[in-house]
Design an enzyme around this catalytic site. Structure first.
Site, short mmCIF file in Angstrom:
data_model
loop_
_atom_site.label_atom_id
_atom_site.label_comp_id
_atom_site.label_asym_id
_atom_site.label_seq_id
_atom_site.Cartn_x
_atom_site.Cartn_y
_atom_site.Cartn_z
N THR A 24 24.31 71.10 29.30
CA THR A 24 23.93 70.50 30.58
C THR A 24 24.84 71.00 31.71
OG1 THR A 24 23.67 68.55 29.21
CG2 THR A 24 23.43 68.22 31.55
N VAL A 25 26.14 71.01 31.48
CA VAL A 25 27.07 71.36 32.56
C VAL A 25 27.03 72.87 32.83
CG1 VAL A 25 29.46 71.26 33.37
CG2 VAL A 25 28.54 69.39 31.98
N ALA A 44 35.06 80.44 50.00
CA ALA A 44 36.03 81.00 49.07
C ALA A 44 36.61 82.31 49.57
CB ALA A 44 35.38 81.21 47.70
N LYS A 117 38.24 67.24 28.30
CA LYS A 117 39.32 66.24 28.37
C LYS A 117 40.05 66.07 27.05
CE LYS A 117 35.10 64.40 27.87
NZ LYS A 117 33.92 63.84 28.46
N ILE A 148 33.92 63.35 40.60
CA ILE A 148 34.89 62.76 41.54
C ILE A 148 36.13 63.65 41.63
CG2 ILE A 148 36.23 60.70 42.12
CD1 ILE A 148 34.52 59.12 40.14
N GLY A 199 21.49 60.36 27.67
CA GLY A 199 22.38 61.52 27.63
C GLY A 199 23.78 61.26 28.18
N ASP A 213 37.45 58.33 24.80
CA ASP A 213 37.16 59.22 25.93
C ASP A 213 37.93 58.75 27.18
OD1 ASP A 213 35.28 61.29 27.28
OD2 ASP A 213 34.95 59.47 28.44
N LYS A 217 41.11 60.68 29.30
CA LYS A 217 41.14 60.87 30.76
C LYS A 217 42.36 60.19 31.37
CE LYS A 217 36.08 61.15 30.81
NZ LYS A 217 34.86 60.35 30.88
N1 HSE Z 1 30.75 60.44 27.79
C1 HSE Z 1 31.43 60.54 29.03
C2 HSE Z 1 31.17 59.25 29.79
C3 HSE Z 1 30.89 61.73 29.81
O1 HSE Z 1 30.34 58.46 29.36
O2 HSE Z 1 31.82 59.00 30.79
C4 HSE Z 1 31.82 62.28 30.83
O3 HSE Z 1 33.10 62.51 30.38
#
Ligand code: HSE
Length: 451
Positions: A24-25, A44, A117, A148, A199, A213, A217
Site C-alpha cells: 500500500t505505502v 527539493a 517502526k 503526521i 486494512g 506497535d 513508536k
Molecule cells: N497498524 C498501525 C496502526 C499502522 O494501526 O496504527 C500504522 O503504523
C-alpha cells in the site's frame, strides 16, 4: 564562477531512488511522486526519480506502472546499484530482508529512508550509529504516526525545548476499535474483524491490540524528545483486548472515553535519580481533553515543551496517502541536503554517541487516579473483601458501581475510580486480592489521564 555553475548543474541532477516493498505505502509513494513531481522538484531543488524497485512478488497487480523501473529479485541488492542515491525500505519486519537492506544501504553510502517502526525500535541505534559514522542520512518519519510530521516537529520545530512529557494515540487500529465500540456498543472481537477488513491492522494483529506497535513508536519518540537511547524493552505495555463494552459504557457514565495512550516522561525516580518512564496502556480520557475527540484510525501526539508549551500533532496514522506523504517528505529532506552532506547527522535529534543511557523509572511512585474493574461472584461479602483490600493498601475510593451482567446472573461487574494516590498502593491492593475465589477474572486497571 565555474564552481557556482557546477553546483547549480549538480543541484538539478535527479535524486535517484530505489524502492523496496510495493504494498500500500510503496504504491502510494509511486503515485505521489507521479502526481506532485513538478512541485516537489521546485521544493527539493532537483527532481526525484525512482530508478529501481523490488518486492516479494513481481507479478501482483498494484495498480501502478512499474515498467520504467529496473527490477531486483533480491531486494537487498538494491543498495549496491550505481544508479541509486537513496534506498527506501517499505518491507516491514524488525529483522530479515528489511534489516539486511538497511545495513547494506548504509554500508554502500546510500541514504536510508524507512517506515519500519519495529526495525527502528529494535535496531535503530545500531543503524543510526553506522549511518552517522559514514556521514549518510537515515530518516524514518513514516515509522511513527503515518502522515503526521511528528518526528520533524520534535527534531526541528521543537528542537529548542526541553520536552517535559510526551503522550498520545499512536495506534490507529486500537483507536478505531475503541471509538467504534463507544459509538455502537459492539464487542471487541466484532470490531477488530472490521478493522482488519479495512486494512488498518498490522500483519500480526496482536502487535496492534496488545500495544506492541504503539510501544515501538513511543520508544522512537522518547529518544527524540528526551535525548535518551531507544529502550523498547522497558516500555510497560498493555493492550486493549480485555476491554469490555461494559467498561466503555461505565467510563462514559463517569465522563470519560477509553483510549490506548502511549506516555513517556524523563522524570525523577523514587530516589531522585533521573529515569525514563514509558508506558502504553488504555486510559480513561476526560471528554473535554483534546485526545478524547480523536476518533477512528486517527493518531495524535501531545508534546509539552518548556518554552513552546503544549504542542498537539494530529492526523491520519496509517493509509497509503498519509504514509507516502511522510516518506516523500524525508526524500525531499535528503534531496535538499545532499550536496552539503550529512556528517555527524543527529538522527534522533542528538547523535547516537551523545544519547543518554537513562535507567527505567519505576511506575510505583507515580501518583494519579485510576479505574479498576473487577468481575466477581455475586454473593455476600465480596464487595467488603475488595473494599478491605483497598483500605489495607491505603487506596481511597472515589466512586464505586456494581452492575449485574445481563448475560450471567452469577457474576457482577464492580467498577471503581480511586482518589489520587501512588500507583504502588493500587498494585498492593490487587496483590492482596490475588487468588481470591471471589474474583472471576483478573482485575483491569486503567489510569485516568490528567489535564
Ligand atoms: N497498524 C498501525 C496502526 C499502522 O494501526 O496504527 C500504522 O503504523
Amino acid at each position: 564562477m565555474a564552481n557556482t555553475t557546477d553546483s547549480a548543474a549538480a543541484a538539478r541532477q535527479p535524486l535517484r531512488i530505489a524502492l523496496a516493498g510495493l504494498g500500500t505505502v510503496g504504491a502510494g509513494v509511486i503515485r505521489l511522486i507521479a502526481a506532485n513531481g513538478d512541485l516537489i522538484a521546485r521544493r527539493a531543488g532537483r527532481p526525484l526519480e525512482i530508478t529501481a524497485v523490488s518486492a516479494r512478488n513481481r507479478s501482483r497487480d498494484r495498480g501502478v506502472d512499474l515498467t520504467a523501473y529496473a527490477w531486483e529479485d533480491d531486494m537487498t541488492q538494491l543498495a549496491a546499484r550505481e544508479d541509486v542515491d537513496v534506498v527506501v525500505e517499505l518491507v516491514g519486519g524488525s529483522d530479515g530482508p528489511a534489516l539486511t537492506l538497511a545495513r547494506n544501504a548504509i554500508r554502500h553510502g546510500k541514504a536510508l529512508i524507512t517506515a519500519n517502526k519495529a526495525m527502528i525500535a529494535h535496531h535503530g541505534l545500531e543503524l543510526a550509529a553506522e549511518a552517522e559514522g559514514k556521514g549518510v542520512p537515515m530518516r524514518f518519519e513514516a515509522a511513527v504516526a503515518g502522515g503526521i510530521p511528528v518526528i520533524k516537529g520534535l527534531r526541528e520545530g521543537a528542537a529548542a525545548n526541553r520536552i517535559e512529557r510526551l503522550y498520545g494515540i499512536l495506534n490507529g487500529t486500537c483507536n478505531f476499535i475503541l471509538s467504534t465500540m463507544e459509538d455502537t456498543g459492539r464487542d471487541f472481537a466484532d470490531v477488530l474483524a472490521e478493522a482488519q477488513a479495512k486494512g488498518y491492522a498490522e500483519a500480526d494483529p496482536s502487535f496492534d491490540i496488545e500495544g506492541t506497535d504503539a510501544a515501538h513508536k513511543l520508544s522512537i519518540l522518547s529518544a527524540i524528545a528526551f535525548g535518551t537511547r531507544i529502550d523498547f524493552a522497558n516500555v510497560d505495555t498493555a493492550g486493549i483486548s480485555r476491554i469490555l463494552a461494559a467498561d466503555i459504557a461505565q467510563a462514559s457514565s463517569l465522563g470519560y472515553v477509553i483510549r490506548l495512550i502511549g506516555m513517556a516522561e524523563a522524570d525523577a525516580g523514587e530516589n531522585g535519580a533521573p529515569g525514563l518512564f514509558q508506558r502504553v496502556q488504555p486510559h480513561l480520557v476526560p471528554v473535554d481533553h483534546p485526545l478524547a475527540h480523536v476518533d477512528g484510525a486517527t493518531n495524535a501526539v501531545v508534546a509539552e515543551g518548556n518554552f513552546s508549551g503544549r504542542l498537539l500533532f494530529q492526523g491520519a496514522g496509517a493509509g497509503d496517502g498519509p504514509t507516502a506523504s511522510a516518506v516523500v517528505a524525508d526524500i525531499i529532506d535528503i534531496a535538499r541536503g545532499y550536496d552539503a552532506g550529512f556528517e555527524k547527522d543527529a538522527t534522533f535529534s542528538i547523535t547516537v554517541a551523545d544519547l543518554e543511557d537513562m535507567p527505567t523509572a519505576p511506575s510505583g511512585h507515580r501518583r494519579g487516579r485510576c479505574y479498576i474493574r473487577f468481575v466477581v461472584a455475586d454473593r455476600p461479602g465480596v464487595l467488603a473483601e475488595i473494599a478491605a483490600a483497598m483500605r489495607d493498601a491505603g487506596v481511597s475510593i472515589e466512586s464505586l458501581i456494581q452492575k449485574g451482567r445481563p448475560d450471567d446472573g452469577e457474576q457482577v461487574m464492580v467498577a471503581m475510580v480511586t482518589h489520587e494516590g501512588p500507583e504502588s498502593a493500587v498494585t498492593e491492593a490487587l496483590r492482596l486480592l490475588e487468588g481470591s475465589p471471589s474474583l472471576i477474572a483478573a482485575p483491569l486497571v486503567m489510569q485516568i489521564l490528567g489535564k
